[in-house]
Design an enzyme around this catalytic site. Sequence first.
Site, mmCIF file in Angstrom:
data_model
loop_
_atom_site.group_PDB
_atom_site.id
_atom_site.type_symbol
_atom_site.label_atom_id
_atom_site.label_comp_id
_atom_site.label_asym_id
_atom_site.label_seq_id
_atom_site.Cartn_x
_atom_site.Cartn_y
_atom_site.Cartn_z
ATOM 1 N N LYS A 75 -10.295 -8.818 -8.587
ATOM 2 C CA LYS A 75 -10.634 -8.163 -7.331
ATOM 3 C C LYS A 75 -10.370 -6.680 -7.422
ATOM 4 O O LYS A 75 -11.128 -5.854 -6.910
ATOM 5 C CB LYS A 75 -9.808 -8.761 -6.195
ATOM 6 N N ASP B 223 0.812 -1.217 0.000
ATOM 7 C CA ASP B 223 0.000 0.000 0.000
ATOM 8 C C ASP B 223 0.849 1.272 0.000
ATOM 9 O O ASP B 223 0.347 2.348 -0.325
ATOM 10 C CB ASP B 223 -0.930 0.008 1.210
ATOM 11 N N GLU C 148 -5.418 -10.808 -6.988
ATOM 12 C CA GLU C 148 -5.636 -11.653 -5.803
ATOM 13 C C GLU C 148 -6.751 -12.675 -5.951
ATOM 14 O O GLU C 148 -6.759 -13.674 -5.227
ATOM 15 C CB GLU C 148 -5.871 -10.820 -4.532
#
Length: 805
Positions: A621, A362, A500
């Site tokens: 995702k 992130d 993912e």
Amino acid sequence: MAQSTVVTPQFTLAYDSFEPAAEGLREALTSTGNGYFCTRGAAEWEDAGDVHYPGTYAHGGYNRETTIMGGRPVLNEDLVNLPNWLVLKLRIEGEEPIAFANIELVSYRHELDIRNAMVSRTLRFRDRAGRETTLRSRRFVSMARMHQAGIEWTLTPENWSGRVELVTAIDGRVTNRGVARYRRLEGRHLDPVSPRTFGPEVIALKTMTRQSNIYIAEAARTRVFQNGEKVEVERDLYQTGDYIQQVLLFDVREGTDTRVEKMVAFYTSRDRAISEPLGSAGRSVQRYPSFDEAFQGHAMAWDELWRTCDLSLPGRERVQLLLRFHISHILQVCSRHTVDHDAGVPARGLNGEAYRGHVFWDELYIYPFLNFRLPEVTRALLMYRYRRLGEARAAAREAGYRGAMYPWQSGSDGKEETQVVHLNPLSGRWEPDLSHNQRHVSAAIFYNVWHYYQATGDVEFMEDHGAEMMLEIARFWSSIAHYNPERDRYEIHGVMGPDEFHEKYPGAADGGLRNNAYTNVLVAWIAETAQEALRLLSETRRAALRARLGLGDDEIARWQDMSRKMFVPFHGDGVISQFEGYEDLEELDWDAYRERYGNIQRLDRILRAEGDDPDRYKLAKQADAVLLFFLFPADELRRLFERLGYEYTPKMARKTIEYYDARTSHGSTLSFIAHAGVMADMDPEGSWDRYMTALTSDVEDVQGGTTKEGIHMGVMSGTLDLIQRAYLGSEIRDEVLYFDPKETERLDGLSLAMRFRGAPLEVALSRGELTVTAQPDGVNRPVRVGVGDEVHELCAGDTATYSLD
């Protein structure tokens, strides 16, 4: 937002009723911190349970514990919930302590003062004896003094007078219980060490993490004031090994305010310039000033941060409020205090236990905002990765590779912390977790180092730390890639992309995929950029680093070859394939699943609960191949593809973005950031819709319960970066800071501060003009800024104005 949420135009997020089901979310959103430690916005008088969770977390406060599951030991490392320093409880005339469960609320307001990161509650309540009382609570974690926090209560009996008891405590009996799906895992992380008093007013508690042996000490000084004067009160002490409290007894009068101050000091054995934390905490809190004086210093520190970090957007009240809300939360986790610590950025901040407080990729979304405002903080956070370079090298060697392979989930020491199993809350089953194959985290770290340098020109960091990380990451990718002579291309197998949902091919026994496009294009860029990073160094430093790493000409030649020959898969119609074979997967009936389930962001859990497998379908995702268009400007991406020998056209880019936008569930809110960014040019309305979803995602808890487990640092910072990157179109090219504004009508009146190569700039967008001013208090070194072909060199005090017509 919830119906009872009140948003004011300036700096206040407020709730005007108490709703037990929403309290966990509100506690996360109204957390207060200072870049060292952070505490959830729980009411001081409530204990941890199904409604309330008063957690405190600090950078680096990790501990490992083992859980036996089905006879199998499962090791997990967690960011530890540290002793609860909030505890203040009110007993009236010897009755049970006041709590939401035993009072009638006449009025209630719960606020976060965003500007000063202060949480407050004002409630008027009627107890079971019919007594009405007003209680006003204010609390902050000091941005001026790293170890300091304070609570102030103002208590007003409205229709009674009498005797009260005030319990003030530090509670070390806490466990990690904030995430329901983790509760089968061991949550005890603290062992008691010792309680202690420092004179009549100060209680203190020292605990230790059970495996990592970190000592945590908290000390609290509680005082009572009436009519502006301190009142000497009767005090009773009770203590055990992991809990200490004082009970303060005093009289109150109808209509008269009684004020209580609880000043707190927080230390750990990881702190600098201390002998041991308990003595430091006790001495510090004895010396602390009053609540008001401490708060004044705290507010002044925040004033300076707002001058550096504010984004002003008059005329769009909700957007403005949420931008500032996100700025405040980013700074509560990553401030100048963070520089003093060996700290990474937990994906969910320091106010919850989701992802066990681990550090992921992130940073890719977080650093761009910091790079242009607090670059010294980015530098310190990058040092978290540098200090764990040895562990990344060891991981690569153990996997049969060279260089540095960073973990998907990192904690205390840089080992891979990804779980081997995870709980599907829809099915209730524990399922294998293959996400450690997301090797693209190493590519993100490389990208972050290079873009920090681009924004700052910090050659010293590159010579001492940055280049070494970049070269070792490039070496890893060179060793994991293999040359396919039939294609005359380099390929990478056995990895996962950011998506993912796809961990392996349908029916395959082994995890990983072939030739993830995002990964392969990034590796081509890495192979080229690593050589540029090497050239930045002075001749002596370059030679020394190459000798230390054993980096020979043959490796660099292979990088050069890879930068031109990485394989990128495409569909037959020219769309970039997310990975090789994606085109052969089945289509999903998206409408049917939306009709059946409503929210389908976590399609992977839905499909597995049905006994199906997301690996079978064309879905994602979050942004994967699309992320290329977010991370690289169009001209740079075109150059990369053409260097690889592939055609790049605006039509191909649009087709690829539209193709995946229709097949992405946005199961991570980071995905809205990437899709909003890439659509800014091609579909402004669609871009803004996705931007607003991202902007409101935490405050509205769009994922249905995840935000109470911790804010989403990436999406919060990403919404700020989108303003400067996507909508102002900022880009560094050839040491020039360029702008290419979009959304000029929506963003009319926007102004923000940026720091480029040491020069503080003020950027403003108004009435079709972009104005960039080099602040007169900045460094004298000139910087260059431009729009299109018009480039200006600015010295301190200079202004450049660009017409956007």
